[in-house]
Design an enzyme around this catalytic site. Structure first.
Site, short mmCIF file in Angstrom:
data_model
loop_
_atom_site.label_atom_id
_atom_site.label_comp_id
_atom_site.label_asym_id
_atom_site.label_seq_id
_atom_site.Cartn_x
_atom_site.Cartn_y
_atom_site.Cartn_z
N HIS A 464 0.83 -1.20 0.00
CA HIS A 464 0.00 0.00 0.00
C HIS A 464 0.87 1.26 0.00
O HIS A 464 0.74 2.13 -0.86
CB HIS A 464 -0.92 -0.02 1.23
CG HIS A 464 -1.77 1.20 1.37
ND1 HIS A 464 -3.10 1.21 1.04
CD2 HIS A 464 -1.49 2.46 1.80
CE1 HIS A 464 -3.60 2.42 1.25
NE2 HIS A 464 -2.64 3.20 1.72
N GLU A 465 1.77 1.33 0.98
CA GLU A 465 2.61 2.52 1.08
C GLU A 465 3.52 2.64 -0.13
O GLU A 465 3.82 3.74 -0.58
CB GLU A 465 3.42 2.50 2.38
CG GLU A 465 2.58 2.51 3.66
CD GLU A 465 1.51 3.61 3.71
OE1 GLU A 465 1.70 4.66 3.06
OE2 GLU A 465 0.48 3.41 4.37
N HIS A 468 1.76 4.46 -2.87
CA HIS A 468 1.87 5.92 -2.70
C HIS A 468 3.25 6.40 -3.19
O HIS A 468 3.37 7.43 -3.84
CB HIS A 468 1.74 6.32 -1.23
CG HIS A 468 0.35 6.27 -0.69
ND1 HIS A 468 -0.70 6.94 -1.28
CD2 HIS A 468 -0.16 5.67 0.41
CE1 HIS A 468 -1.80 6.74 -0.55
NE2 HIS A 468 -1.50 5.96 0.47
N HIS A 471 3.44 6.80 -6.83
CA HIS A 471 2.74 8.02 -7.25
C HIS A 471 3.70 9.23 -7.17
O HIS A 471 3.61 10.15 -7.98
CB HIS A 471 1.53 8.22 -6.32
CG HIS A 471 0.41 9.03 -6.87
ND1 HIS A 471 -0.70 9.35 -6.13
CD2 HIS A 471 0.21 9.62 -8.08
CE1 HIS A 471 -1.52 10.09 -6.86
NE2 HIS A 471 -0.99 10.26 -8.04
ZN LIG Z 1 -2.73 5.26 2.05
#
Ligand SMILES: [Zn+2]
Length: 674
Positions: A464-465, A468, A471
């Site tokens: 998940h991290e 990010h 991104h």
């Molecule tokens: Zn998040």
């Protein structure tokens, strides 16, 4: 000697010279950075030349360079590794910083220039990205009260400064409550706990200076303890301490702070002409209105609650069979749910855990990024801010793309949770500036010489991290203010939640889930059971989450509650909250919405994003998980774009249409089989 925070960083990749940064340097550096920023802003506002995009908007972006350099480094570090000095500095800075940004948005001459550009925007020959930055800049000025005058204007500045202080206090109280509490365990109390929980408890005991193993309120320790400990009395004690964070009637109590925050937010929204805080907050989101949010949450709530009630009946029966009298309580759910998981899915977390090694999971995240986007990761031999934080040079076709720092282990100096932050964001206004991106997690640290092992949830957090981080690392925009994750709040979780899906791709687990001791790959049937178990207990997970999201929404949509704890109880009663499940984050420790404005009236956004991530991953599943065409579309339309276009437009460009709620319900296993 020049202050090392302010000096030009001549280190490789212009990393902050961590070894030279002392806590004594921070305050003078922040003061100097802000006064440099002030001088630059004044020069823009007082410029006798006619406003142009370059001498106003671009100049504003540049004026932020030194403050963001200093603050990016300090806050990046302090969030992951604080101490009393840094805590005190953050308390001191929060009103200073809030005053600084209020000063900018309250600068009438500056706003006049922006407004003049806005009115003349059709004639300025701006690129799409410039149009967007102009719109966003003006909107943020208006939303901060640039159009306010006199007493209203003063009051707005006061409110913002007070909110910043309260937010910081809220998180520090929470951290203090989490740090202070621990429960000592005797050797007998360890019975029934899998080895990794025992190890984590011993290691936590060492850190706390206790005589033996302890349970702390770190999520990565208390959750498995609640899952595995057969001792109902100890589970109850630990759970109550966990649930009471911020609500202990001690110096760290957050209830009154929450009430004041809600009241001030409402006042702020009304000053700006909005009906309430939710209306103000959602204006800039993809969701746009409280009605859209409530509608989405309620469409999920009903099937989730029904699923949770079916599960509660099964768990209650197991408890009775276990010889325990009484009703299923919140401290029983995880324990019986784990037993049931074992019985139905024959998936033993303790048996699974040796296959999920931290280092292999990092490799898995990197390899997926390589196959999808061609990124390569080379370990960097540099000193970071803490020995546990590791750095990598990220390249593509030999070109430097980013520095990635992974700081994975829990420690007392780290705030709880997991997050991604950039010490420096990508931009092209002042040369090809590449980002420095941090992933910070709170995984249990192994004893010396042991491999770090993750739960499947931990592994998902890691992915998940890392989503990010992608991104940020793949960002390809001109302006810092719209770089990377600078997007609508209900869009920002799309890349991260989407990336979690690659952990579930069987060939990824086959390659990277290898046993810590034997090196053997995860047995095929375990892998299949693991993947099949992913929709297990989703009624519980969805209920605890949606309850929090609904409370957040109702707190902000309408008059601020005089007594938030009472309001919380009423909201939960109204939606029929199942007795054996509590909110994922109750008000006194709901840091997402009270530590700052970030997720206030926006906690729903994880689910909003999940609607999209389920739908987006389907696009890959239709062809192949590593389909290069889809990967390219994802990068070109979403991951590289930052906030340079409206979220709805970005998603539609990627997928050709907007998503519905069905993919999410299917993904969570909440739709009844047909
Ligand atoms: Zn998040």
């Amino acid at each position: 000697m020049t202050n090392p925070y302010l000096a030009e960083w001549t280190t490789e990749f212009n990393l902050p010279p961590f070894a030279d940064l002392t806590d004594e340097d921070v305050k003078p550096a922040v003061e100097a950075a802000l006064s440099e920023g002030r001088a630059a802003i004044k020069a823009i506002a007082d410029n006798p030349e006619t406003p142009t995009f370059a001498n106003t908007i671009e100049a504003l972006e540049k004026a932020d360079a030194t403050p963001s350099k200093v603050l990016g480094a300090f806050y990046g570090m302090a969030g992951a590794d604080t101490n009393d000095t840094r805590d005190a500095l953050m308390r001191e800075f929060s009103p200073m910083l809030s005053a600084y940004s209020s000063e900018i948005t309250a600068n009438a001459a500056l706003f006049q220039r922006i407004e003049a550009l806005w009115q003349d925007r059709e004639n300025l020959d701006l690129t799409d990205e410039q149009q967007r930055v102009l719109m966003l800049t003006r909107r943020s000025f208006v939303r901060s009260g640039a159009k306010l005058e006199g007493a209203d204007k003063d009051r707005m500045a006061e409110i913002k400064s007070r909110l910043a202080t309260l937010g910081t206090q809220f998180s520090q109280n929470l951290l203090a409550d989490e740090r202070e509490w621990f429960m000592e365990l005797s050797e007998d109390d360890l019975e029934g706990l899998p080895q990794f929980v025992v190890d984590a408890a011993r290691s936590a005991g060492e850190e706390k200076g206790a005589k033996g193993p302890v349970v702390t309120l770190s999520r990565s320790l208390i959750t498995p303890f609640l899952q595995f400990s057969p001792r109902r009395d100890l589970r109850e004690k630990a759970f109550r301490a966990w649930a009471a964070r911020g609500e202990n009637g001690n110096a760290n109590d957050n209830r009154e702070i929450a009430r004041e925050i809600l009241e001030l937010r409402e006042e702020r929204a009304k000053l700006l002409g909005y009906e309430n805080f939710a209306a103000y907050k959602l204006e800039t989101e993809m969701a746009k209105t409280p009605e859209h949010v409530r509608d989405l949450l309620m469409r999920v709530w009903t099937p989730a609650k029904e699923a949770a009630e079916r599960d509660a009946a099964i768990l209650s029966k197991m408890m009775t069979e276990d010889g325990v009298n009484g009703e299923l309580a919140p401290w029983d759910w995880r324990y019986y749910s784990e037993k049931r998981r074992k019985a139905e899915h024959d998936l033993d977390e303790a048996e699974l855990k040796p296959y999920l090694q931290l280092d292999r999971m990092i490799e898995a995240a990197f390899t997926c990024a390589n196959r999808l986007f061609g990124l390569e990761f080379e370990p960097l031999d540099v000193t970071t801010y803490h020995p546990d934080a590791r750095a990598w040079n990220v390249t593509r076709n030999g070109k430097h793309m980013a520095v990635f720092i992974g700081d994975y282990f829990a420690r007392g100096s780290k705030r709880s949770g997991a997050w991604c932050t950039a010490m420096r964001s990508q931009q092209k206004l002042e040369g090809d500036i590449r980002p420095i991106v941090l992933n910070v997690c709170n995984f249990a640290k192994p004893s010396k010489g042991e491999a770090a092992l993750l739960s499947y949830d931990d592994a998902r957090t890691l992915f998940h991290e890392f989503g990010h981080a992608l991104h940020q690392m793949l960002s390809d925009v001109t302006y810092d203010s719209i770089s990377g994750t600078s997007v609508a709040r209900d869009f920002v979780e799309l890349p991260s939640q989407l990336y979690e899906h690659w952990l579930e791709v069987p060939e990824v687990l086959e390659e990277f889930a290898t046993h810590a001791e034997t090196g053997a790959p995860m047995p095929r049937d375990m892998l299949e059971r693991l993947l099949a178990a992913q929709t297990y207990d989703q009624g519980f997970a969805t209920v605890e989450y949606v309850a929090s999201a609904l409370v957040d929404l109702e707190f902000h949509d309408g008059p601020a509650p005089k007594d938030p704890m009472k309001a919380q109880a009423e909201i939960l009663a109204k939606i029929g909250m199942p007795k054996a499940i509590t909110m994922r984050h109750a008000t006194p420790h709901f840091a997402h919405i009270f530590s700052g404005d970030g997720y206030s009236s926006g906690y729903y956004s994880y689910m909003w994003s999940e609607v999209m991530d389920a739908d987006a991953f389907e696009a890959f599943e239709e062809t192949s998980p590593f389909d290069p065409v889809m990967a390219k579309r994802l990068e070109e339309n979403i991951l590289s774009k930052g906030g340079s276009e409206d979220a709805e437009a970005l998603y539609t460009a990627f997928r050709g249409r907007m998503p519905g709620v069905e993919a999410l319900l299917k993904g969570r296993g909440l739709v009844a089989a047909e």
